[in-house]
Design a protein around this motif. Sequence first.
Motif, PDB file in Angstrom:
ATOM      1  N   HIS A  47      74.733 -41.771 -45.068  1.00 22.95           N
ATOM      2  CA  HIS A  47      74.432 -40.408 -44.611  1.00 22.95           C
ATOM      3  C   HIS A  47      75.060 -39.355 -45.519  1.00 22.95           C
ATOM      4  O   HIS A  47      74.387 -38.428 -45.947  1.00 22.95           O
ATOM      5  CB  HIS A  47      74.918 -40.214 -43.171  1.00 22.95           C
ATOM      6  N   CYS A  48      76.351 -39.482 -45.810  1.00 15.17           N
ATOM      7  CA  CYS A  48      77.047 -38.413 -46.547  1.00 15.17           C
ATOM      8  C   CYS A  48      77.568 -38.859 -47.908  1.00 15.17           C
ATOM      9  O   CYS A  48      78.166 -38.070 -48.623  1.00 15.17           O
ATOM     10  CB  CYS A  48      78.187 -37.846 -45.700  1.00 15.17           C
ATOM     11  N   ASN A  49      77.365 -40.127 -48.267  1.00 14.78           N
ATOM     12  CA  ASN A  49      77.799 -40.660 -49.567  1.00 14.78           C
ATOM     13  C   ASN A  49      79.306 -40.817 -49.724  1.00 14.78           C
ATOM     14  O   ASN A  49      79.783 -41.099 -50.820  1.00 14.78           O
ATOM     15  CB  ASN A  49      77.247 -39.829 -50.739  1.00 14.78           C
ATOM     16  N   GLU A  50      80.074 -40.595 -48.671  1.00 14.87           N
ATOM     17  CA  GLU A  50      81.527 -40.772 -48.758  1.00 14.87           C
ATOM     18  C   GLU A  50      81.837 -42.224 -49.136  1.00 14.87           C
ATOM     19  O   GLU A  50      81.239 -43.151 -48.576  1.00 14.87           O
ATOM     20  CB  GLU A  50      82.157 -40.438 -47.396  1.00 14.87           C
ATOM     21  N   VAL A  51      82.739 -42.399 -50.090  1.00 16.74           N
ATOM     22  CA  VAL A  51      83.174 -43.732 -50.489  1.00 16.74           C
ATOM     23  C   VAL A  51      84.599 -43.946 -49.993  1.00 16.74           C
ATOM     24  O   VAL A  51      85.464 -43.089 -50.205  1.00 16.74           O
ATOM     25  CB  VAL A  51      83.101 -43.919 -52.014  1.00 16.74           C
ATOM     26  N   ILE A  64      82.425 -47.804 -40.025  1.00 21.60           N
ATOM     27  CA  ILE A  64      82.208 -46.423 -39.596  1.00 21.60           C
ATOM     28  C   ILE A  64      82.731 -45.484 -40.676  1.00 21.60           C
ATOM     29  O   ILE A  64      83.833 -45.665 -41.203  1.00 21.60           O
ATOM     30  CB  ILE A  64      82.931 -46.143 -38.257  1.00 21.60           C
ATOM     31  N   CYS A  65      81.948 -44.463 -41.019  1.00 22.46           N
ATOM     32  CA  CYS A  65      82.361 -43.485 -42.018  1.00 22.46           C
ATOM     33  C   CYS A  65      83.428 -42.551 -41.431  1.00 22.46           C
ATOM     34  O   CYS A  65      83.179 -41.916 -40.409  1.00 22.46           O
ATOM     35  CB  CYS A  65      81.147 -42.682 -42.474  1.00 22.46           C
ATOM     36  N   PRO A  66      84.587 -42.447 -42.101  1.00 22.43           N
ATOM     37  CA  PRO A  66      85.634 -41.560 -41.579  1.00 22.43           C
ATOM     38  C   PRO A  66      85.292 -40.083 -41.797  1.00 22.43           C
ATOM     39  O   PRO A  66      85.916 -39.215 -41.210  1.00 22.43           O
ATOM     40  CB  PRO A  66      86.878 -41.963 -42.381  1.00 22.43           C
ATOM     41  N   ASN A  67      84.287 -39.808 -42.632  1.00 25.29           N
ATOM     42  CA  ASN A  67      83.914 -38.419 -42.912  1.00 25.29           C
ATOM     43  C   ASN A  67      82.929 -37.868 -41.888  1.00 25.29           C
ATOM     44  O   ASN A  67      83.113 -36.774 -41.371  1.00 25.29           O
ATOM     45  CB  ASN A  67      83.336 -38.313 -44.321  1.00 25.29           C
ATOM     46  N   CYS A  68      81.862 -38.640 -41.592  1.00 24.97           N
ATOM     47  CA  CYS A  68      80.807 -38.114 -40.714  1.00 24.97           C
ATOM     48  C   CYS A  68      80.588 -38.957 -39.467  1.00 24.97           C
ATOM     49  O   CYS A  68      79.777 -38.599 -38.616  1.00 24.97           O
ATOM     50  CB  CYS A  68      79.494 -37.977 -41.501  1.00 24.97           C
ATOM     51  N   GLY A  69      81.275 -40.076 -39.357  1.00 22.53           N
ATOM     52  CA  GLY A  69      81.103 -40.926 -38.190  1.00 22.53           C
ATOM     53  C   GLY A  69      79.873 -41.815 -38.252  1.00 22.53           C
ATOM     54  O   GLY A  69      79.572 -42.522 -37.299  1.00 22.53           O
TER      55      GLY A  69
HETATM   56 ZN   LIG Z   1      79.443 -40.385 -43.834  1.00 21.74          ZN
END
Ligand SMILES: [Zn+2]
Length: 146
Positions: free
Chosen positions: A37-41, A48-53
């Motif tokens: 979703h947000c490309n956070e690495v 689970i992405c810690p940036n966008c969930g």
């Molecule tokens: Zn994300």
Amino acid sequence: MATEHQAPKRVAIRDGLLTEPLDDLAKVRLQGSRCRHCNEVTLGRNAICPNCGGIDMDPVALADHGELWTYTVVRHKPPGDYRGPEPFKPFGLGLVELPDGLRVVSPIEGDVDSLKVGTPLRLKISVHHTGAAGEDVVAFAFAPRL
Ligand SMILES: [Zn+2]
């Protein structure tokens, strides 16, 4: 009956931290996860992405090199289950900036008095110690790139 030498089983120092298999250490990298979703690495295998969930995370092998972003020198033996060299030797502990867009806390090998912010570093994967069941525990560090 022939006796065969069997190499000890290898495990990562933390589950999901290193790419597998661990038999050829030259091919092992830090395991990362990239959010669809947000490309956070992020470091490690994460669901689970810690940036966008977000919950759509792809596993990625992180770069085997980076730059020393900042550091400190650990001059006192940590208490507890410290498993470094005996007698204790001061070591560098740095934040390594990877080209993947994240910074990773890592031991920094080499002369602690010649560490410099911005030093190009390479990943080093090695057997760190023997675990309780006789397994090889594999860990990572970074060292100055020569
Ligand atoms: Zn994300």
